[in-house]
Scaffold this motif. Structure first.
Motif, PDB file in Angstrom:
ATOM      1  N   GLY A  34      40.763 -28.080 -96.752  1.00 53.20           N
ATOM      2  CA  GLY A  34      39.535 -28.028 -95.969  1.00 53.20           C
ATOM      3  C   GLY A  34      39.674 -27.336 -94.633  1.00 53.20           C
ATOM      4  O   GLY A  34      38.687 -27.164 -93.918  1.00 53.20           O
ATOM      5  N   ASN A  35      40.875 -26.904 -94.283  1.00 58.98           N
ATOM      6  CA  ASN A  35      41.127 -26.255 -93.003  1.00 58.98           C
ATOM      7  C   ASN A  35      41.607 -24.830 -93.252  1.00 58.98           C
ATOM      8  O   ASN A  35      42.552 -24.617 -94.014  1.00 58.98           O
ATOM      9  N   THR A  36      40.972 -23.853 -92.630  1.00 55.42           N
ATOM     10  CA  THR A  36      41.298 -22.448 -92.901  1.00 55.42           C
ATOM     11  C   THR A  36      42.755 -22.129 -92.583  1.00 55.42           C
ATOM     12  O   THR A  36      43.460 -21.512 -93.388  1.00 55.42           O
ATOM     13  N   ASP A  37      43.215 -22.530 -91.396  1.00 53.01           N
ATOM     14  CA  ASP A  37      44.604 -22.239 -91.019  1.00 53.01           C
ATOM     15  C   ASP A  37      45.586 -22.922 -91.968  1.00 53.01           C
ATOM     16  O   ASP A  37      46.609 -22.343 -92.336  1.00 53.01           O
ATOM     17  N   GLY A  38      45.266 -24.162 -92.355  1.00 46.36           N
ATOM     18  CA  GLY A  38      46.138 -24.871 -93.283  1.00 46.36           C
ATOM     19  C   GLY A  38      46.175 -24.200 -94.637  1.00 46.36           C
ATOM     20  O   GLY A  38      47.235 -24.095 -95.270  1.00 46.36           O
ATOM     21  N   TYR A  39      45.017 -23.724 -95.096  1.00 45.03           N
ATOM     22  CA  TYR A  39      44.952 -23.046 -96.398  1.00 45.03           C
ATOM     23  C   TYR A  39      45.739 -21.733 -96.370  1.00 45.03           C
ATOM     24  O   TYR A  39      46.502 -21.439 -97.287  1.00 45.03           O
TER      25      TYR A  39
END
Length: 288
Positions: A34-39
């Motif tokens: 759900g988090n762009t940086d995490g993805y």
């Protein structure tokens, strides 16, 4: 009354075992998917995965060859182009543009996992193709200037096949960190209500380990279902690599929870045995 409280404690321990894998999934869905940086960080290692590199190279080559007529040299040109793209995929430039593509694709992945859309979730390889074309042209690769730079997509998943999994994912993402907090509160309540604390800690440790095993089983089953439902034009090796990389955090979490649970359970059991021996000696009649 003590018997009733012990029964309640046992029920809470069972809930802890069941909620442990769901808690890990909730944090993963919220903080990574759900988090762009995490993805993007999760997908970044795939730029160096041979299966993914080959799938991207094949997709780019197929698209380029649709608009190129090489006559009797067609197959030779195809092999040359494919090898050139695979070679480029091992460079820092490819890894940089790979992150750019995944950042752009993140919203589509989120929508595919949380909405009722029935479209295939895909990545647009246009930025990759543009960079490949520029690099191959600079390297003097024949016909590189004829590579078309258009919207060429590679499928990540088929969202119409997700069914109930989409609803579960959406619910877990909304739960976020509150689900693991609830699990910890249930574990604390089970310990407070128990009459034999050392034995309860041992049981809680085993419950955590059981939850970790359930998580690993869920990941294995999910992998099989995800790969079995792929359309025929999707590279299974690349899709498997994507699934494994995206769930690698969950896999590591499962291992940590498993071993921590076993360690806590074993230490509590040893402590309980030791205290039982101490108490039995204290209660023993003094020698005459």
């Amino acid at each position: 009354m003590r018997s009733f409280l012990s029964s309640v404690s046992a029920v809470l321990i069972v809930l802890v075992a069941l909620l442990t894998p769901l808690s890990a999934l909730a944090v993963w869905a919220d903080r990574e998917i759900g988090n762009t940086d995490g993805y993007v960080a999760a997908m970044e290692p795939l730029a160096s995965d041979p299966a993914v590199q080959n799938a991207v190279a094949t997709r780019i080559t197929d698209e380029a060859m649709k608009k190129f007529d090489g006559g009797p040299y067609r197959e030779g040109v195809r092999n040359l182009l494919h090898e050139a793209v695979v070679s480029f995929s091992g460079t820092e430039s490819f890894r940089a543009v790979w992150n750019t593509v995944n950042r752009a694709a993140h919203r589509a992945v989120e929508e595919g996992l949380s909405s009722d859309r029935e479209d295939a979730v895909s990545m647009d390889l246009a930025p990759v193709i543009e960079q490949v074309k520029r690099q191959l042209d600079e390297d003097g690769v024949p016909f590189a200037e004829q590579i078309p730079v258009g919207h060429t997509r590679i499928t990540i998943l088929e969202s119409d096949e997700l069914g109930v999994a989409r609803e579960v994912f959406d619910g877990l993402r909304l739960a976020g960190v509150w689900l693991p907090v609830t699990t910890l509160l249930l574990a604390s309540s089970a310990l407070l209500l128990a009459s034999r604390r050392a034995r309860t800690v041992t049981t809680l440790g085993l419950a955590l380990s059981a939850g970790a095993v359930l998580l690993r089983i869920a990941l294995a089953v999910g992998r099989g279902l995800a790969l079995d439902d792929l359309p025929p034009d999707v590279d299974r090796a690349a899709a498997g690599a994507v699934y494994d990389e995206l769930t690698s955090t969950l896999l590591r979490t499962g291992w940590w929870v498993l071993w921590v649970g076993l360690a806590v359970g074993a230490l509590a059991w040893v402590w309980g045995r030791r205290m039982a021996v101490v108490c039995s000696r204290a209660d023993a009649p003094a020698p005459l």
